[in-house]
Design a protein around this motif. Structure first.
Motif, PDB file in Angstrom:
ATOM      1  N   CYS A 126     -32.089  -2.052 -10.683  1.00  0.00           N
ATOM      2  CA  CYS A 126     -33.059  -0.971 -10.899  1.00  0.00           C
ATOM      3  C   CYS A 126     -34.487  -1.478 -10.989  1.00  0.00           C
ATOM      4  N   MET A 127     -34.707  -2.652 -11.562  1.00  0.00           N
ATOM      5  CA  MET A 127     -36.054  -3.099 -11.910  1.00  0.00           C
ATOM      6  C   MET A 127     -36.765  -3.844 -10.790  1.00  0.00           C
ATOM      7  N   HIS A 128     -36.047  -4.259  -9.744  1.00  0.00           N
ATOM      8  CA  HIS A 128     -36.654  -5.114  -8.731  1.00  0.00           C
ATOM      9  C   HIS A 128     -37.900  -4.514  -8.105  1.00  0.00           C
ATOM     10  N   SER A 129     -37.884  -3.215  -7.838  1.00  0.00           N
ATOM     11  CA  SER A 129     -39.010  -2.615  -7.125  1.00  0.00           C
ATOM     12  C   SER A 129     -40.279  -2.527  -7.979  1.00  0.00           C
ATOM     13  N   LEU A 130     -40.150  -2.759  -9.281  1.00  0.00           N
ATOM     14  CA  LEU A 130     -41.321  -2.668 -10.160  1.00  0.00           C
ATOM     15  C   LEU A 130     -41.813  -4.042 -10.613  1.00  0.00           C
ATOM     16  N   MET A 161     -31.549   4.058  -9.171  1.00  0.00           N
ATOM     17  CA  MET A 161     -30.909   4.621 -10.360  1.00  0.00           C
ATOM     18  C   MET A 161     -30.028   5.805 -10.003  1.00  0.00           C
ATOM     19  N   ALA A 162     -30.446   6.593  -9.013  1.00  0.00           N
ATOM     20  CA  ALA A 162     -29.636   7.739  -8.590  1.00  0.00           C
ATOM     21  C   ALA A 162     -28.288   7.282  -8.051  1.00  0.00           C
ATOM     22  N   LYS A 163     -28.285   6.169  -7.318  1.00  0.00           N
ATOM     23  CA  LYS A 163     -27.017   5.638  -6.797  1.00  0.00           C
ATOM     24  C   LYS A 163     -26.125   5.164  -7.939  1.00  0.00           C
ATOM     25  N   ILE A 164     -26.723   4.487  -8.898  1.00  0.00           N
ATOM     26  CA  ILE A 164     -25.944   4.008 -10.047  1.00  0.00           C
ATOM     27  C   ILE A 164     -25.433   5.187 -10.862  1.00  0.00           C
ATOM     28  N   LYS A 165     -26.261   6.218 -11.009  1.00  0.00           N
ATOM     29  CA  LYS A 165     -25.839   7.423 -11.723  1.00  0.00           C
ATOM     30  C   LYS A 165     -24.628   8.053 -11.054  1.00  0.00           C
ATOM     31  N   GLU A 166     -24.649   8.104  -9.733  1.00  0.00           N
ATOM     32  CA  GLU A 166     -23.526   8.682  -8.998  1.00  0.00           C
ATOM     33  C   GLU A 166     -22.260   7.852  -9.207  1.00  0.00           C
ATOM     34  N   GLU A 167     -22.414   6.534  -9.167  1.00  0.00           N
ATOM     35  CA  GLU A 167     -21.264   5.658  -9.389  1.00  0.00           C
ATOM     36  C   GLU A 167     -20.688   5.854 -10.790  1.00  0.00           C
ATOM     37  N   MET A 168     -21.562   5.952 -11.795  1.00  0.00           N
ATOM     38  CA  MET A 168     -21.099   6.137 -13.165  1.00  0.00           C
ATOM     39  C   MET A 168     -20.426   7.492 -13.341  1.00  0.00           C
ATOM     40  N   SER A 211     -24.200   5.654 -20.544  1.00  0.00           N
ATOM     41  CA  SER A 211     -25.071   6.829 -20.681  1.00  0.00           C
ATOM     42  C   SER A 211     -26.336   6.496 -21.465  1.00  0.00           C
ATOM     43  N   ILE A 212     -26.164   5.743 -22.555  1.00  0.00           N
ATOM     44  CA  ILE A 212     -27.319   5.324 -23.349  1.00  0.00           C
ATOM     45  C   ILE A 212     -28.232   4.438 -22.505  1.00  0.00           C
ATOM     46  N   TRP A 213     -27.633   3.504 -21.778  1.00  0.00           N
ATOM     47  CA  TRP A 213     -28.419   2.616 -20.918  1.00  0.00           C
ATOM     48  C   TRP A 213     -29.172   3.410 -19.852  1.00  0.00           C
ATOM     49  N   PHE A 214     -28.512   4.360 -19.194  1.00  0.00           N
ATOM     50  CA  PHE A 214     -29.143   5.109 -18.117  1.00  0.00           C
ATOM     51  C   PHE A 214     -30.325   5.928 -18.644  1.00  0.00           C
ATOM     52  N   THR A 215     -30.159   6.557 -19.795  1.00  0.00           N
ATOM     53  CA  THR A 215     -31.269   7.303 -20.395  1.00  0.00           C
ATOM     54  C   THR A 215     -32.423   6.367 -20.721  1.00  0.00           C
ATOM     55  N   GLY A 216     -32.105   5.186 -21.267  1.00  0.00           N
ATOM     56  CA  GLY A 216     -33.146   4.245 -21.638  1.00  0.00           C
ATOM     57  C   GLY A 216     -33.941   3.746 -20.453  1.00  0.00           C
ATOM     58  N   ILE A 217     -33.267   3.355 -19.381  1.00  0.00           N
ATOM     59  CA  ILE A 217     -34.002   2.808 -18.231  1.00  0.00           C
ATOM     60  C   ILE A 217     -34.775   3.907 -17.508  1.00  0.00           C
ATOM     61  N   SER A 218     -34.253   5.130 -17.511  1.00  0.00           N
ATOM     62  CA  SER A 218     -34.981   6.243 -16.896  1.00  0.00           C
ATOM     63  C   SER A 218     -36.276   6.531 -17.650  1.00  0.00           C
ATOM     64  N   GLU A 219     -36.207   6.527 -18.981  1.00  0.00           N
ATOM     65  CA  GLU A 219     -37.408   6.772 -19.788  1.00  0.00           C
ATOM     66  C   GLU A 219     -38.421   5.643 -19.615  1.00  0.00           C
TER      67      GLU A 219
END
Length: 398
Positions: free
Chosen positions: A118-122, A149-156, A175-183
Motif C-alpha cells: 500500500c505504501m510504495h506509491s507514497l 488498498m481497494a484490491k486488498i480490501k476485496e481480497e479480505m 479490519s482495524i489495519w485497513f481502517t488505520g492505513i486508509s485514515e
C-alpha cells in the motif's frame, strides 16, 4: 477503535467501510510556557523546587535528568534488541496457547506485506528534505495507493466477509489495519495538499496527528496528551507532572481493577525542529546527545522526553521500565528506559542517587516516509501494536 475488537461482538461494525475524512487539528499551546517558570530559566534558579524536583518535565534538560542518575546511552542500540523485554512480556501473556501466539505472528507477517504494497506509491527519496513536506503529483500517487488498498480490501472481504467464517481474530485485526492505513493515507495526502496551497511548513500539531494516523496502521490506538490526562509522580516530595504528546495504551483486562485505559505501552514526543545535517545517514554509532538541531536545544528535548519516561513509568505495563518514541517531523527514534533496582525508590523519597544509575537506550532515527527506513521498522511497530492489544485479544482463545 479504542475498544477490543470483540467487545461489540465477533465483528467490527462495517469493517471495510471507508473512513471519514480526518480534520487537521492545530497544536495545543506550546509546552514551553507551561508551569510556573519560563522555558529558558535554568533549573538552578528554582530554589523552591529543590535539587531533584520539577513542576513539569517540559522544563527539564539533560543536566537535570542526569542529576536523577538517568543517562542516555553513548550510542544507539539495534532495534531488534531495544524492545526485546517488551516482546518477551507480550509472549508471556500469550504463552498459554501456542496456537494463538502462532496465529498472531502469522497475521503480523501478512499485515507487514500488505503495508508494504500500500505504501510504495507514497515513498519519498532518501535525500528528501522535510522543510515543507511537499511532493509533486500527490493526487495521482494517492490514487495509486487507494487502488492498491481497494484490491486488498476485496481480497479480505472474500476471505473474511462471510458470517460463517470462524477466523474472527484475522478478520477483526485486518479490519482495524485497513481502517488505520486508509485514515493515514487520507490525512497524509490532505496535509501535503494543504501545505502546498499555503506555501508553509507544517506545525507541530499536524506532525503529531500524522504520527497518530501512522501508528494506527499498526493496530495501536494513540491518544493525544492534554492537561486532563496528566500523570504525576512524587520526586523528593515534589509532585512532578508529565503530559506527553502521545500515549500508546494497553487495552483489555489487566486483572488490576479497571485501569486498562491508564496503562501505557509507550509515550511519544513530537518536534518540528530539523537536524543541522538532516540528510546525513545515521547508523547504530549514532549518539543522540550529539544531535544538532536548528533553533532547538537537544538538551531540552532529551530532558523532557526522559522526564516523561520517568514519570509515566508508574503507568507502564512493563515493571520498572518504559518505552517511548521521539518524533522529529517524520523521523522516529525508539527509546527504552531501563531501571536499576531500587533507583525509583531513591528518587521518590529523595535518597542520594550517587550510586544509582539507569539508562535510556534508543535506536537510530528512521524516516517513515522513506521506503527502506520505514520497512526496517514495520516489524517493531506491529509488535508494539500487538503488545497494546494482546490482553484484549486473549478473548479469542476462549
Amino acid at each position: 477503535m479504542g475498544d477490543s475488537p470483540k467487545a461489540s461482538g465477533s465483528r467490527l461494525p462495517s469493517p471495510f467501510s471507508p473512513p471519514s475524512e480526518p480534520r487537521i487539528r492545530k497544536r495545543r499551546g506550546s509546552s514551553k510556557s507551561s508551569g510556573a517558570y519560563g522555558s529558558d530559566e535554568s533549573y538552578s534558579s528554582r530554589p523552591k523546587l529543590g535539587r531533584y524536583g520539577g513542576d513539569h518535565v517540559s522544563n527539564w534538560n539533560t543536566s537535570q535528568l542526569e542529576s536523577f542518575g538517568i543517562f542516555y546511552d553513548v550510542k544507539a542500540t539495534e532495534l531488534s534488541e531495544l524492545y526485546k523485554s517488551a516482546l518477551e512480556k507480550m509472549y508471556s501473556w500469550a504463552v498459554g496457547n501456542t496456537a494463538f501466539l502462532t496465529k498472531l505472528l502469522q497475521i503480523k507477517e501478512v499485515l507487514i506485506e500488505s503495508t508494504k504494497k500500500c505504501m510504495h506509491s507514497l515513498d519519498v527519496d532518501e535525500d528528501f528534505e522535510m522543510e515543507n513536506l511537499r511532493l509533486p503529483g500527490i493526487i495521482e500517487e494517492t490514487k495509486k495507493c487507494m487502488q492498491t488498498m481497494a484490491k486488498i480490501k476485496e481480497e479480505m472481504s472474500l476471505k473474511f466477509g462471510s458470517a460463517a467464517s470462524s477466523d474472527n481474530l484475522s478478520r477483526d485485526l485486518y479490519s482495524i489495519w485497513f481502517t488505520g492505513i486508509s485514515e493515514y493515507v487520507q490525512y497524509y495526502s490532505d496535509l501535503i495538499k494543504e501545505l502546498n496551497s499555503e506555501g508553509r511548513g507544517g506545525v507541530e500539531g499536524q506532525f503529531s496527528q500524522l504520527l497518530t494516523f501512522f501508528s494506527k496502521i499498526f493496530l495501536m490506538n494513540p491518544t493525544r496528551g492534554d492537561a486532563s490526562q496528566k500523570v504525576q509522580m512524587t520526586l523528593n516530595g515534589i509532585e512532578t507532572t508529565s503530559v506527553p504528546d502521545l500515549r500508546y495504551r494497553m487495552q483489555g483486562d489487566l486483572s488490576v481493577g479497571n485501569i486498562a485505559s491508564l496503562v501505557t505501552v509507550s509515550v511519544g514526543e513530537v518536534k518540528t525542529c530539523l537536524p543541522v545535517a538532516y540528510g546525513e545517514k545515521t547508523t547504530t554509532d549514532f549518539n543522540i546527545t550529539k544531535w544538532k538541531f536548528r533553533n532547538q536545544s537537544v538538551e531540552r528535548l532529551l530532558g523532557q522526553h526522559g522526564g516523561e519516561l520517568l514519570v509515566e513509568t508508574k503507568k507502564s505495563v512493563i515493571a520498572d521500565t518504559n518505552l517511548g518514541i521521539i518524533c522529529v517531523k517524520t523521523m522516529i527514534i525508539f527509546t527504552h528506559l531501563d531501571w536499576e533496582k531500587g533507583h525509583l525508590v531513591c528518587l521518590k523519597y529523595g535518597t542520594k542517587v550517587d550510586d544509582k544509575r539507569s539508562n535510556i537506550h534508543y535506536s537510530k532515527p528512521y524516516n517513515f516516509l522513506v521506503r527502506k527506513e520505514r520497512e526496517e521498522i514495520l516489524d517493531t511497530m506491529f509488535n508494539l501494536g500487538l503488545l497494546c492489544r494482546v490482553r484484549s485479544l486473549l478473548t479469542y482463545q476462549e
